[in-house]
Design a protein around this motif. Structure first.
Motif, mmCIF file in Angstrom:
data_model
loop_
_atom_site.group_PDB
_atom_site.id
_atom_site.type_symbol
_atom_site.label_atom_id
_atom_site.label_comp_id
_atom_site.label_asym_id
_atom_site.label_seq_id
_atom_site.Cartn_x
_atom_site.Cartn_y
_atom_site.Cartn_z
ATOM 1 N N LYS A 205 1.242 -1.091 -0.168
ATOM 2 C CA LYS A 205 0.056 -0.012 -0.137
ATOM 3 C C LYS A 205 1.243 1.536 -0.228
ATOM 4 N N THR A 206 0.347 2.313 -0.626
ATOM 5 C CA THR A 206 1.012 4.187 -0.517
ATOM 6 C C THR A 206 0.608 4.931 0.480
ATOM 7 N N TYR A 207 1.264 5.428 0.805
ATOM 8 C CA TYR A 207 0.733 6.420 2.152
ATOM 9 C C TYR A 207 1.193 7.721 1.994
ATOM 10 N N ARG A 208 0.174 8.653 2.561
ATOM 11 C CA ARG A 208 1.100 10.168 2.174
ATOM 12 C C ARG A 208 1.157 10.551 3.724
ATOM 13 N N LEU A 209 2.474 10.900 3.838
ATOM 14 C CA LEU A 209 3.064 11.721 5.116
ATOM 15 C C LEU A 209 3.150 13.312 4.879
ATOM 16 N N ARG A 210 2.045 13.958 5.375
ATOM 17 C CA ARG A 210 2.627 14.941 5.442
ATOM 18 C C ARG A 210 3.351 16.043 6.843
ATOM 19 N N ILE A 211 4.984 16.572 6.253
ATOM 20 C CA ILE A 211 5.827 16.734 7.390
ATOM 21 C C ILE A 211 5.603 18.092 7.683
ATOM 22 N N SER A 212 5.643 18.896 8.862
ATOM 23 C CA SER A 212 5.672 20.241 8.865
ATOM 24 C C SER A 212 7.525 19.595 10.178
ATOM 25 N N ASN A 213 8.087 21.271 9.806
ATOM 26 C CA ASN A 213 9.396 21.144 10.699
ATOM 27 C C ASN A 213 8.499 22.514 11.348
ATOM 28 N N VAL A 214 8.465 22.262 12.867
ATOM 29 C CA VAL A 214 7.735 22.929 13.974
ATOM 30 C C VAL A 214 8.249 23.336 14.634
ATOM 31 N N GLY A 215 9.926 22.992 14.115
ATOM 32 C CA GLY A 215 10.601 23.671 15.283
ATOM 33 C C GLY A 215 10.902 25.051 15.389
ATOM 34 N N SER A 216 11.847 25.596 16.405
ATOM 35 C CA SER A 216 12.225 26.821 16.646
ATOM 36 C C SER A 216 14.157 26.616 15.873
ATOM 37 N N ALA A 217 14.557 26.175 15.449
ATOM 38 C CA ALA A 217 16.350 26.691 15.376
ATOM 39 C C ALA A 217 16.765 25.884 13.993
ATOM 40 N N LEU A 218 16.578 24.444 13.885
ATOM 41 C CA LEU A 218 17.292 23.575 12.869
ATOM 42 C C LEU A 218 16.435 23.251 11.265
ATOM 43 N N SER A 219 16.614 23.525 10.373
ATOM 44 C CA SER A 219 16.810 22.191 9.467
ATOM 45 C C SER A 219 17.078 21.211 9.670
ATOM 46 N N LEU A 220 15.794 20.544 9.394
ATOM 47 C CA LEU A 220 16.103 19.285 8.908
ATOM 48 C C LEU A 220 16.380 17.922 7.886
ATOM 49 N N ASN A 221 16.867 17.245 8.109
ATOM 50 C CA ASN A 221 17.163 16.502 6.726
ATOM 51 C C ASN A 221 15.932 15.131 7.274
ATOM 52 N N PHE A 222 14.831 15.116 6.358
ATOM 53 C CA PHE A 222 14.193 14.035 6.827
ATOM 54 C C PHE A 222 13.982 12.348 5.492
ATOM 55 N N ARG A 223 14.715 11.338 6.370
ATOM 56 C CA ARG A 223 14.554 10.209 5.635
ATOM 57 C C ARG A 223 14.217 8.482 6.236
ATOM 58 N N ILE A 224 13.842 7.729 5.826
ATOM 59 C CA ILE A 224 13.166 6.264 6.450
ATOM 60 C C ILE A 224 14.120 4.638 5.422
ATOM 61 N N LYS A 225 13.521 4.315 6.267
ATOM 62 C CA LYS A 225 15.346 3.231 6.056
ATOM 63 C C LYS A 225 14.651 2.268 4.861
ATOM 64 N N ASN A 226 15.734 2.387 4.017
ATOM 65 C CA ASN A 226 15.244 1.158 2.520
ATOM 66 C C ASN A 226 13.560 2.223 1.534
ATOM 67 N N HIS A 227 13.152 2.810 1.979
ATOM 68 C CA HIS A 227 12.191 3.291 1.142
ATOM 69 C C HIS A 227 12.795 4.673 0.088
ATOM 70 N N LYS A 228 11.613 5.120 -0.639
ATOM 71 C CA LYS A 228 11.955 6.081 -0.760
ATOM 72 C C LYS A 228 10.551 6.873 -1.275
ATOM 73 N N MET A 229 10.755 7.859 -0.695
ATOM 74 C CA MET A 229 9.791 9.621 -1.077
ATOM 75 C C MET A 229 9.293 9.733 -2.267
ATOM 76 N N VAL A 230 8.402 9.632 -2.906
ATOM 77 C CA VAL A 230 7.711 10.931 -4.056
ATOM 78 C C VAL A 230 7.050 12.045 -3.179
ATOM 79 N N LEU A 231 7.783 13.328 -3.863
ATOM 80 C CA LEU A 231 7.176 14.113 -3.192
ATOM 81 C C LEU A 231 6.420 15.114 -4.269
ATOM 82 N N VAL A 232 5.015 15.562 -3.577
ATOM 83 C CA VAL A 232 3.766 15.836 -4.237
ATOM 84 C C VAL A 232 2.751 17.153 -4.278
ATOM 85 N N GLU A 233 4.103 17.657 -2.975
ATOM 86 C CA GLU A 233 3.006 18.669 -2.952
ATOM 87 C C GLU A 233 3.741 19.323 -1.590
#
Length: 551
Positions: A205-233
């Motif tokens: 199955k395919t899932y949509r993750l809506r990800i927001s950086n709600v922090g105060s200071a740091l830029s973050l790199n996000f990844r999932i082990k062994n999984h590709k991500m398709v950017l859509v929005e």
């Protein structure tokens, strides 16, 4: 207010009432009632509700949020990326709204007018965002508008961000380095157990993750082990779909990615770690969560997935440039996103904004063109509406394309030409990644560059398919250029999304005035309008209320 051992003063948003009522315009009224309180004994890793409830709306819905302030200090809530069309009265920042005082309540009423996408809300004053109280916003397509990808099996909201222990007042005064990176308010490790943010998936199955950086200071790199991500929005814009191993998400930004559960039955780590960050922060700092296959029998094993070198500036900039607008798909309306073709527009104004720091009266302040914003007691919107400024601010005293020779405090409000095209060049004179946000609009991200910007830099702009979003990163020592079409009258905040920069003065307001003749007037003040500052004596006695609509 604060105790030892990793405790923090955390904001808690408790949702007590939800009701949906049909309206006449194929939209609905969404009624929410929240109680905002704090607890100094919550630990960030104890699965406590420091993240708020989801606002799940559809294009053109009306959202009513009745907020009871149970804190011991004033409160404002802002809706990061919601454009508040013709209605800056509901924006929830210090320039537009009086705060909700302790023990009182106020109802925000706003429409998700002609928008889709992923956004979030957070407390906007007194450094309260550092204590939590933020939550996700989804604005869904109407059924008659096609989404440019197959319907996913499910959608998950993921709020990632840096976290520091201590009260919001202490954090505002001391600005310590972050202690943790959280995922939906959870940190993975403590002395007694392991607590992960986990999302359940079914193989195939395919899932949509809506990800927001709600922090105060740091830029973050996000990844999932062994999984590709398709950017859509991103922040209300469908993007040209690209396949990614990892994604840089800067402070205040939101993205949607599609993830297909195409691996063997197991649990897989997802990681958020700093990128282009303050080099004095710990390089071992990271947030960790899990993708859990429902047929898996065990915990995730093996090393965490590695990301790009956190100081690999070329990787980050090249990825940023690869994020393009899907020009052919519809969005909130049936017409394609690419209705406005910025290759043929005529610029009406250009702002060149240098972000830096200065010592002003013995205090280190953040500045824009050597002016550090001074927040008046009276919201600019009240002064503008009721008394044409009333001496609260002086319009266009701020330098929009030059740097003052002497650093100073000032209440910076500038004119934005109604229905004109504004070019903004953000120049980052700081040694850390910055991110700028504009309320009321999306802006077209046309260029990134190194060192200084000049008019010749326009030859490097992407005018074919620049993505439209409300928050954009600015690399240390570099510049970012955006275009904005100022078709939304109101008083709009332009700010750094880094919390200490914003609270330290890195902001200004753009006043877009809808002069006659013009049928698209900004809405009148709401009937529950709060008064404060020089208008305090005119305010009625507070009483419980539920707000109203002005349609």
């Amino acid at each position: 207010m604060e105790s030892s051992g990793g405790h923090c003063r955390c904001l808690i948003l408790l949702i007590t009432v939800i009701a949906l009522l049909s309206s006449k315009a194929r939209a609905i009224d969404i009624f929410l009632e929240w109680n905002v309180s704090s607890d100094p004994n919550i630990r960030a890793y104890m699965n406590q509700p420091i993240t708020g409830p989801l606002i799940n709306a559809t294009t053109n819905d009306f959202v009513h949020v009745n907020i009871f302030n149970n804190l011991d200090e004033p409160l404002l809530m802002t809706w990061n990326g919601i454009q508040q069309r013709l209605n800056s009265w509901q924006d929830g920042v210090s320039g537009t709204n009086c705060p909700i005082l302790p023990g009182q309540n106020w109802t925000y009423v706003f429409q998700t007018k002609d928008q889709i996408g992923s956004f979030f809300y957070f407390p906007s004053i007194n450094f309260l965002k550092a204590a939590g109280g933020y939550g996700p916003i989804r604005v869904n397509n109407r059924n008659v508008i096609l989404v440019p990808f197959a319907k996913p099996e499910a959608e998950y909201d993921l709020l990632i961000g840096d976290w520091s222990y201590g009260s919001n007042t202490k954090l505002m005064a001391e600005n310590p380095l972050p202690d943790l990176i959280l995922m939906n308010g959870k940190a993975p490790f403590n002395q007694r157990s392991i607590v992960f943010q986990s999302f359940n998936v079914t193989k195939g199955k395919t899932y949509r993750l809506r990800i927001s950086n709600v922090g105060s200071a740091l830029s973050l790199n996000f990844r999932i082990k062994n999984h590709k991500m398709v950017l859509v929005e991103t922040e209300g814009s469908y993007t040209s779909q690209i396949i990614l191993d990892s994604l840089d998400i800067h402070v205040g930004q939101s993205y949607s990615v599609l993830v297909t559960a195409d691996q063997s039955d197991a649990d897989y780590f997802m990681v958020a770690s700093p990128t282009q960050f303050d080099t004095s922060a710990s390089p071992r700092l990271m947030g960790v969560g899990l993708i859990h296959y429902d047929s898996s029998n065990g915990l995730a094993a093996g090393p965490l997935p590695e990301g790009p070198d956190p100081m690999d500036r070329d990787f980050s900039i090249n990825q940023a440039r690869s994020i393009r607008w899907n020009m052919t798909t519809g969005a909130a309306r049936p017409n394609p996103q690419g209705t406005f073709n910025v290759s043929n527009i005529t610029l009406s104004q250009t702002f060149i904004l240098h972000a830096s720091t200065a010592d002003i009266d013995g205090i280190l302040r953040y500045t824009v063109n050597n002016v550090s914003y001074l927040t008046p007691d009276t919201p600019l919107k009240l002064a503008d509406h009721f008394a044409n400024g009333s001496g609260v601010y002086q319009l266009d005293a701020f330098p929009t394309d030059s740097i003052n020779s002497v650093a100073s405090l000032g209440t910076s409000v500038v004119t934005g030409n109604h229905k004109g095209w504004l070019e903004i060049v953000f120049k980052n004179d700081l040694d850390v990644m910055d991110a700028w946000h504009l309320d009321g609009f999306g802006f077209y991200v046309v260029g990134f560059g190194e060192s200084d910007w000049s008019p010749d830099s326009r030859s490097t702009y992407n005018l074919a398919d620049p993505v439209v979003r409300s928050t954009v990163q600015v690399y240390p020592g570099g510049w970012t250029a955006v275009y904005a079409f100022l078709d939304n009258p109101g008083m709009w905040n332009l700010r750094s999304q880094r919390l200490k920069n914003w609270s330290g003065g890195q902001e200004l307001y753009i006043r877009v005035f809808d002069a006659d003749p013009n049928p698209a007037k900004e809405r009148a003040p709401p009937s529950n309008l709060l008064l404060c500052g020089i208008f305090q004596s005119q305010a009625p006695a507070p009483s419980p209320q539920v707000g109203d609509l002005h349609r």
